[in-house]
Design an enzyme around this catalytic site. Structure first.
Site, mmCIF file in Angstrom:
data_model
loop_
_atom_site.group_PDB
_atom_site.id
_atom_site.type_symbol
_atom_site.label_atom_id
_atom_site.label_comp_id
_atom_site.label_asym_id
_atom_site.label_seq_id
_atom_site.Cartn_x
_atom_site.Cartn_y
_atom_site.Cartn_z
ATOM 1 N N GLU A 136 -4.013 -20.839 1.146
ATOM 2 C CA GLU A 136 -4.620 -20.306 2.379
ATOM 3 C C GLU A 136 -6.134 -20.611 2.400
ATOM 4 O O GLU A 136 -6.677 -21.051 3.417
ATOM 5 C CB GLU A 136 -4.348 -18.801 2.427
ATOM 6 C CG GLU A 136 -4.999 -18.023 3.535
ATOM 7 C CD GLU A 136 -4.747 -16.514 3.339
ATOM 8 O OE1 GLU A 136 -3.592 -16.106 3.099
ATOM 9 O OE2 GLU A 136 -5.725 -15.744 3.407
ATOM 10 N N SER A 141 2.683 -10.871 2.236
ATOM 11 C CA SER A 141 1.675 -11.569 3.041
ATOM 12 C C SER A 141 1.923 -11.376 4.514
ATOM 13 O O SER A 141 3.057 -11.273 4.962
ATOM 14 C CB SER A 141 1.656 -13.064 2.732
ATOM 15 O OG SER A 141 0.695 -13.688 3.573
ATOM 16 N N HIS A 178 -0.132 -18.717 -2.949
ATOM 17 C CA HIS A 178 -0.115 -18.683 -1.473
ATOM 18 C C HIS A 178 -1.543 -18.474 -0.958
ATOM 19 O O HIS A 178 -2.013 -19.185 -0.066
ATOM 20 C CB HIS A 178 0.803 -17.565 -0.975
ATOM 21 C CG HIS A 178 0.592 -17.189 0.463
ATOM 22 N ND1 HIS A 178 -0.470 -16.426 0.881
ATOM 23 C CD2 HIS A 178 1.291 -17.503 1.578
ATOM 24 C CE1 HIS A 178 -0.419 -16.277 2.203
ATOM 25 N NE2 HIS A 178 0.646 -16.924 2.647
ATOM 26 N N LYS A 226 2.436 -15.302 -4.866
ATOM 27 C CA LYS A 226 1.551 -14.767 -3.815
ATOM 28 C C LYS A 226 0.111 -15.218 -4.050
ATOM 29 O O LYS A 226 -0.618 -15.562 -3.116
ATOM 30 C CB LYS A 226 1.623 -13.233 -3.776
ATOM 31 C CG LYS A 226 0.572 -12.559 -2.886
ATOM 32 C CD LYS A 226 0.823 -12.796 -1.423
ATOM 33 C CE LYS A 226 -0.329 -12.546 -0.468
ATOM 34 N NZ LYS A 226 -1.091 -11.339 -0.530
HETATM 35 P P1 NDP Z 1 -6.469 -0.305 0.203
HETATM 36 O O1 NDP Z 1 -6.429 -1.466 -0.696
HETATM 37 O O2 NDP Z 1 -7.712 -0.017 0.953
HETATM 38 O O3 NDP Z 1 -6.043 1.011 -0.635
HETATM 39 C C1 NDP Z 1 -6.103 2.298 -0.096
HETATM 40 C C2 NDP Z 1 -4.937 3.146 -0.574
HETATM 41 O O4 NDP Z 1 -4.944 3.253 -1.996
HETATM 42 C C3 NDP Z 1 -5.001 4.548 -0.027
HETATM 43 O O5 NDP Z 1 -3.707 4.980 0.265
HETATM 44 C C4 NDP Z 1 -5.601 5.313 -1.189
HETATM 45 O O6 NDP Z 1 -5.309 6.693 -1.156
HETATM 46 C C5 NDP Z 1 -4.904 4.636 -2.338
HETATM 47 N N1 NDP Z 1 -5.580 4.856 -3.626
HETATM 48 C C6 NDP Z 1 -6.760 4.354 -4.043
HETATM 49 N N2 NDP Z 1 -7.040 4.747 -5.281
HETATM 50 C C7 NDP Z 1 -6.005 5.537 -5.680
HETATM 51 C C8 NDP Z 1 -5.702 6.243 -6.874
HETATM 52 N N3 NDP Z 1 -6.523 6.203 -7.929
HETATM 53 N N4 NDP Z 1 -4.550 6.943 -6.930
HETATM 54 C C9 NDP Z 1 -3.711 6.983 -5.882
HETATM 55 N N5 NDP Z 1 -3.947 6.324 -4.727
HETATM 56 C C10 NDP Z 1 -5.073 5.616 -4.631
HETATM 57 O O7 NDP Z 1 -5.254 -0.374 1.263
HETATM 58 P P2 NDP Z 1 -4.567 -1.595 2.027
HETATM 59 O O8 NDP Z 1 -3.525 -0.968 2.846
HETATM 60 O O9 NDP Z 1 -5.554 -2.487 2.660
HETATM 61 O O10 NDP Z 1 -3.881 -2.434 0.866
HETATM 62 C C11 NDP Z 1 -2.901 -1.886 -0.003
HETATM 63 C C12 NDP Z 1 -2.506 -2.943 -1.011
HETATM 64 O O11 NDP Z 1 -1.929 -4.041 -0.326
HETATM 65 C C13 NDP Z 1 -3.690 -3.499 -1.805
HETATM 66 O O12 NDP Z 1 -3.287 -3.752 -3.126
HETATM 67 C C14 NDP Z 1 -3.997 -4.802 -1.115
HETATM 68 O O13 NDP Z 1 -4.585 -5.750 -1.982
HETATM 69 C C15 NDP Z 1 -2.597 -5.241 -0.678
HETATM 70 N N6 NDP Z 1 -2.556 -6.138 0.471
HETATM 71 C C16 NDP Z 1 -3.371 -5.956 1.529
HETATM 72 C C17 NDP Z 1 -3.318 -6.796 2.630
HETATM 73 C C18 NDP Z 1 -4.203 -6.558 3.795
HETATM 74 O O14 NDP Z 1 -4.192 -7.403 4.712
HETATM 75 N N7 NDP Z 1 -4.951 -5.471 3.840
HETATM 76 C C19 NDP Z 1 -2.382 -7.923 2.676
HETATM 77 C C20 NDP Z 1 -1.497 -7.993 1.550
HETATM 78 C C21 NDP Z 1 -1.618 -7.144 0.481
HETATM 79 P P3 NDP Z 1 -6.316 7.723 -0.449
HETATM 80 O O15 NDP Z 1 -5.944 7.722 1.004
HETATM 81 O O16 NDP Z 1 -6.016 9.014 -1.096
HETATM 82 O O17 NDP Z 1 -7.708 7.243 -0.686
#
Ligand code: NDP
Length: 477
Positions: free
Chosen positions: A190, A128, A186, A183
């Site tokens: 929130e 988080s 959490h 989480k």
């Molecule tokens: P996203 O959730 O937007 O995910 C994008 C990433 O996932 C890219 O690297 C993409 O690769 C990859 N991806 C998607 N599909 C596939 C696949 N089939 N095989 C391999 N790679 C894949 O990114 P975030 O950074 O926002 O979040 C990452 C994780 O962290 C998520 O699970 C999210 O829920 C969690 N999270 C996010 C927070 C936030 O504030 N954003 C906070 C806490 C947790 P490519 O570049 O090739 O498309």
């Protein structure tokens, strides 16, 4: 193999987490499905530390020291399974796959079980703090085996946020899905915090007649007291912001339809399964749903409401103090409900979660970080088997002192027609728990009448049924 840790999935979260590891002196292997992102990271941030860019899964795995620590930061759901399918065959017993995405804890339990058969540790980990937290220190909630924490914990402790007393905002939460469960709750808390703050804002605006800028100042004052928290702090910033295009308060030019990604909804769904009343969190999720039903709202705008009676200046100031009390009391209740859910999950899945430790690692890095969490930790430190936060002497006293104002605020909200579902649900929960007798006795009577569902008596052991359709005598069931 030279990298102590690897991160695959280099969108905002993964990229920042990788940089955080590197800035803390670790050599980090980086990988992304689309290799251009890997190259971009190394090019842009290579000067911050040691990165090993890997274009293929094989190169990535080969770059990692054993036992391998492989952090997955991809879109939660199917992409996580796809990545596991790709990497698991390349790993060896003792290696770790750390899923830092927002996975559902049930998926984490399944993945952990499947990978355990191959001797791979699957560490479902709540992270988080958003992108800013990922870079500068998030609150980290790892589940999985104790053994995996021994190999991974020190690194997580290094990159995590630190509480005011210097302690790291991470700890081993418990086996398999415990980290993602915590989480999830959490995030549910929130939602509740945000809803309560939103209600306080609307009451200050519509009942007390304050402007957004004035309310920003009120929140800034609150932020110096017991409500001191990240969410109150950013609320003041958002309220003080003026839209450049129109010169209007920013909050007045944003569409009033709140969106959601799902973790609040999960918190409520799981609470329903576990039979835990999380009414404050549920109202927060429903409030977002109500806001999003534009057609329903448009069709209802003509419905009758009370005549507004704005308060005078002095009354408004006194009312603001009462709203602070109502907000604080309602906040105690939503944390009480959230911690109840964690305790229930821990019992149901045998996780043995340390509730005081959860409060402790939420003190920094995460979205709900707040001075208040020190109080919660102290409550559990004083009594680890505390049945409810409301059973803590300190919280009980504070809520007792707040209750008159809390009720007055809800009276004003009701009379002036301002919805305050979070405040109301919290007070109803408090009053229900306090009550000597609940109308559940009547509910049991109704259930017995129409369905012969039986009831228990206050004066004798056993289950009973009344012959409602006959002579109304009572029989043992
Ligand atoms: P996203 O959730 O937007 O995910 C994008 C990433 O996932 C890219 O690297 C993409 O690769 C990859 N991806 C998607 N599909 C596939 C696949 N089939 N095989 C391999 N790679 C894949 O990114 P975030 O950074 O926002 O979040 C990452 C994780 O962290 C998520 O699970 C999210 O829920 C969690 N999270 C996010 C927070 C936030 O504030 N954003 C906070 C806490 C947790 P490519 O570049 O090739 O498309």
């Amino acid at each position: 193999a030279s990298a102590q840790i690897g991160v695959t999935g280099l969108a905002v979260m993964g990229r920042n987490l990788a940089r955080n590891f590197a800035r803390n002196g670790y050599t980090v292997a980086v990988h992304n499905r689309t290799a251009a992102k890997t190259r971009a990271l190394v090019e842009e941030f290579g000067h911050e530390g040691e990165f090993v860019g890997a274009e293929t899964a094989e190169d990535f795995v080969a770059a990692l020291e054993r036992p391998r620590r492989l952090v997955v930061m991809v879109k939660a759901g199917e992409p996580t399974d796809a990545v596991i399918k790709e990497f698991a065959p390349l790993l060896e017993p003792g290696d770790m796959i750390v899923d830092g995405g927002n996975a559902h804890f049930a998926d984490t339990r399944r993945r952990e079980r499947e990978l355990r058969e191959q001797g791979i540790h699957f560490v479902g980990t709540g992270v988080s703090g958003g992108e800013e937290g990922a870079l500068n220190g998030p609150s980290i909630m790892p589940g999985g085996s104790k053994e995996s924490y021994e190999a991974l914990g020190p690194m997580l402790e290094k990159i995590s946020a630190k509480a005011a007393d210097g302690s790291p905002c991470t700890a081993h939460i418990g086996p398999d899905g415990a980290g993602h469960f915590v989480k999830m709750v959490h995030n549910g808390i929130e939602y509740a915090d945000m809803q309560l703050i939103a209600e306080a804002y609307q009451l200050l605006r519509d009942v007390a007649g304050y402007s957004p800028a004035e309310i920003a100042d009120i929140f800034r004052t609150w932020n110096t007291g017991r409500l001191d928290s990240y969410l109150i702090e950013i609320t003041a910033e958002v309220l003080a912001h003026v839209d450049a295009a129109t010169g209007e308060p920013f909050v007045d030019v944003v569409q009033d339809q709140a969106e959601q990604k799902g973790t609040g909804r999960w918190t409520v769904q799981i609470a329903l399964d576990l039979g835990v009343p999380v009414s404050g969190i549920a109202e927060a999720v429903f409030a977002r749903a109500v806001s999003g039903h534009k057609d329903l709202r448009d069709a209802s705008r003509g419905l009758a409401g009370p005549k507004a009676q704005p308060l005078g200046k002095e009354e408004a100031s006194a009312f603001a103090d009462q709203v602070e009390q109502a907000l604080y009391a309602s906040k105690i209740v939503s944390y009480t409900q959230g911690f109840h859910e964690i305790a229930a999950g821990s019992d149901a899945y045998d996780w043995n979660v340390d509730l005081g430790q959860v409060a402790s690692i939420w003190r920094g890095g995460c979205i709900i970080r707040a001075a208040f969490l020190d109080r919660i930790r102290a409550a559990y430190d004083a009594r680890a088997d505390l049945p409810s936060l409301l059973a803590d002497e300190g919280f009980a006293r504070e809520i007792g002192e707040a209750q008159d104002d809390w009720r007055a605020v809800l009276v004003a909200a009701t009379l002036q027609g301002v919805p305050a579902p979070g405040f109301a649900a919290a007070l109803a929960y408090y009053d229900a728990l306090r009550a000597d007798r609940l109308p559940a006795a009547l509910t049991q009577g109704q259930r017995d009448y129409f369905g012969a569902h039986t009831y228990r008596r206050t004066d004798r052991e056993g289950s009973f049924h009344t012959l409602w359709g006959g002579d109304r005598s009572e029989v043992g069931a």
